[in-house]
Design an enzyme around this catalytic site. Structure first.
Site, PDB file in Angstrom:
ATOM      1  N   ASP A 295       0.848  -1.188   0.000  1.00 40.12           N
ATOM      2  CA  ASP A 295       0.000   0.000   0.000  1.00 40.12           C
ATOM      3  C   ASP A 295       0.883   1.236   0.000  1.00 40.12           C
ATOM      4  OD1 ASP A 295      -2.316   1.622   0.213  1.00 40.12           O
ATOM      5  OD2 ASP A 295      -2.155   1.660   2.398  1.00 40.12           O
ATOM      6  N   HIS A 296       0.373   2.305  -0.563  1.00 40.20           N
ATOM      7  CA  HIS A 296       1.058   3.595  -0.493  1.00 40.20           C
ATOM      8  C   HIS A 296       0.792   4.225   0.870  1.00 40.20           C
ATOM      9  CE1 HIS A 296       1.203   4.079  -5.146  1.00 40.20           C
ATOM     10  NE2 HIS A 296       2.363   3.666  -4.672  1.00 40.20           N
TER      11      HIS A 296
ATOM     12  N   TYR B  53      -4.830   4.835   0.341  1.00 42.85           N
ATOM     13  CA  TYR B  53      -5.960   4.102  -0.251  1.00 42.85           C
ATOM     14  C   TYR B  53      -5.575   3.334  -1.515  1.00 42.85           C
ATOM     15  CZ  TYR B  53      -7.774   8.150   2.356  1.00 42.85           C
ATOM     16  OH  TYR B  53      -7.973   9.137   3.286  1.00 42.85           O
ATOM     17  N   HIS B  54      -4.361   2.788  -1.579  1.00 42.00           N
ATOM     18  CA  HIS B  54      -3.896   2.122  -2.795  1.00 42.00           C
ATOM     19  C   HIS B  54      -3.385   0.703  -2.535  1.00 42.00           C
ATOM     20  CE1 HIS B  54      -2.943   6.377  -4.578  1.00 42.00           C
ATOM     21  NE2 HIS B  54      -4.232   6.104  -4.597  1.00 42.00           N
ATOM     22  N   PRO B  55      -4.133  -0.174  -1.877  1.00 40.30           N
ATOM     23  CA  PRO B  55      -3.630  -1.538  -1.663  1.00 40.30           C
ATOM     24  C   PRO B  55      -3.640  -2.349  -2.958  1.00 40.30           C
ATOM     25  CG  PRO B  55      -5.888  -1.363  -0.877  1.00 40.30           C
ATOM     26  CD  PRO B  55      -5.459   0.025  -1.267  1.00 40.30           C
TER      27      PRO B  55
END
Length: 513
Positions: A285-286, A451-453
């Protein structure tokens, strides 16, 4: 109910597949979505996305306790409606860097091979300098209608720091700075449901079922996927079942269907049907930290919800409510040894804290610092039938080092002649950390997801891969995964654009046999 293709999840990827597969009138397609329709007004208003968090339009996930982040459980919003997370996100269309896709090292997935699928999806509104974007696709991409004065100051600050101004952010290299390209149509959010699903919903061969949370994939005696079950009903697929339930939902469904690590499945009361130990592993994730300062002028988004701004939006589709909040970006390398950008600086003309759930205490400005290529890896597992999200943030020390370097660059930007006139005192939760030790502590105590998994159904050819380069679940005929979970590594950008690209390419793979 029998169809040719059953697609699970009406998020970014599922909407693409529903449209592309049903374009052939002889093909019967069912699209199942656990959430409801995307009718809520706030979905249309760009700046209102955080109003959808912790509502029925959000899965409202939380992680397991993160040892390296002060034992916190981090909130992970994910879209639970038509359009999925594209209906509740910040509308940023950021493909990433050439090195991301070339680095996957998979046949058919190099940058040059995936570029046509990005372009197929895109319709750049306004300028198209350098012929970077597609011009006839369903995803509208535009510049912000009313960028904030502090955003323009941030862009000047980047120039004063010696960074490269990019004419278009989405070229082969995104190293430099730019206003954020957004998925909007004349100041209105343009989700995957708007772009792909709505134009297809009138087709008699496409069935869209909402409030249809799938319980498992049905496998026959030979181990072939033949359909899905939800709420005591069965939907069968003559050709394929396609999971587009996302980085959490897709591995969760595989495990509930008996596909995964046999020992872990048995420990949670699930009878193993197919051994595939990579399911749920490789979670990335980011992670984002941020410098927030008071703004010395009352010009930020803190006043966006006034009656005047609402009327301006309703009648002109203009003003503060058209902001996506993350109005400008800079992609930088924190050391010459980095082969490509390792940090993103994301500017918001607002004090974006607590995911926007807490109203701002006053006018403020934020530079978010995003770790683009984390070395830490987590996993999705089961607790009975429930899902456990354990990203294991900051378990790789290099992740802390890069974030600290990024925070120093953010402080440098605030000190430039362009931004300094707007930069006031520190704003909570940032309290003025300066030294390496203070900044590292701040990273551990205050960082949050961007919010980037991705990665939990990793595409590859190695033993721990879950899907092959055609996105077929290894060893399970009739079953594919098409969403961000198949990404082997995170892109140096945001994940909406590559998810759309993956689904566009998948449609060709599926229809091509």
């Amino acid at each position: 109910m029998q169809y040719d293709y059953v697609v699970v999840g009406a998020g970014s990827a599922g909407c693409v597949l529903a449209n592309r597969l049903s374009a052939d009138p002889s093909v019967r397609v069912a699209l199942l979505e656990a959430g409801g329709a995307d009718r809520k007004f706030e979905i249309r208003v760009p700046a209102a996305f955080s109003k959808l968090f912790k509502t029925p339009y959000d899965w409202d996930f939380s992680t397991a306790e993160q040892k390296e982040m002060s034992g916190r459980r981090l909130y992970w919003p994910r879209g639970k409606t038509l359009g999925g997370s594209s209906s509740i996100n910040a509308q940023m269309w950021v493909r990433g860097h050439r090195a991301d896709y070339d680095g996957w090292g998979l046949p058919g997935w190099s940058y040059d091979e995936v570029l046509p699928y990005f372009r197929r999806s895109e319709r750049r509104v306004g300028s198209n300098r350098g012929d970077v974007y597609g011009t006839e696709g369903p995803i509208y991409i535009s510049e912000l209608r009313a960028p904030n004065v502090t955003t323009r100051a941030f862009l000047r600050a980047c120039e004063q720091m010696g960074l490269t101004r990019l004419e278009e952010l989405n070229g082969a290299s995104n190293e430099g700075f730019s206003p954020t390209p957004v998925t909007q149509d004349r100041g209105r959010r343009w989700s995957a449901a708007d772009a792909y699903l709505r134009p297809a919903m009138g087709r008699p061969n496409l069935t869209v079922l909402t409030a249809a949370q799938v319980d498992r994939v049905v496998l026959d005696d030979e181990g072939r996927a033949t359909g899905v079950e939800y709420g005591g009903r069965r939907v069968t697929a003559a050709k394929e079942v396609i999971l587009s339930a996302g980085t959490i939902g897709s591995p969760h469904l595989l495990m509930l269907s008996g596909i995964g690590d046999p020992g872990e499945l048995r420990a949670n009361g699930v009878a193993p049907r197919h051994e595939l130990p990579g399911v749920g592993r490789n979670l990335m994730d980011h992670l984002a930290s941020a410098i927030m300062l008071e703004c010395t002028e009352p010009v930020t988004l803190a006043g966006a919800e006034s009656a005047g701004n609402l009327l301006r939006y309703l009648f002109r589709r203009d003003g503060l409510l058209t902001s996506n909040v993350g109005e400008a970006v800079a992609f930088i390398r924190t050391s010459p040894e980095e082969p490509a950008p390792d940090i993103e600086l994301l500017f918001a003309p607002a004090p974006f804290t607590d995911h926007g759930l807490t109203p701002p205490a006053g006018h403020g400005i934020t530079i978010g610092v995003i770790l683009l290529q984390p070395e830490s890896r987590g996993q999705i597992t089961l607790d009975g039938r429930d899902v456990v999200i354990d990203p294991r943030y900051l378990t790789a020390e290099a992740d802390v080092r890069r974030l600290v370097a990024g925070l120093r660059k953010a402080r440098e930007a605030f000190a430039t002649p362009a931004l300094k006139p707007y930069a006031g005192a520190p704003m909570k939760p940032y309290e003025g950390a300066e030294t390496g030790e203070e900044l590292a502590r701040y990273v551990h105590e205050r960082s949050e997801t961007l919010y980037h998994p991705v990665g939990t159904c990793r595409m590859g050819t190695e033993d721990d891969a879950v899907v092959d380069p055609s996105l077929r679940v290894i060893g399970v005929p009739g079953l594919r995964v098409v969403d961000a979970s198949v990404m082997p590594t995170l892109n140096r950008g945001h994940t909406h654009a590559p998810t759309i690209m993956i689904a566009e390419k998948a449609a060709d793979l599926i229809l091509g046999g």
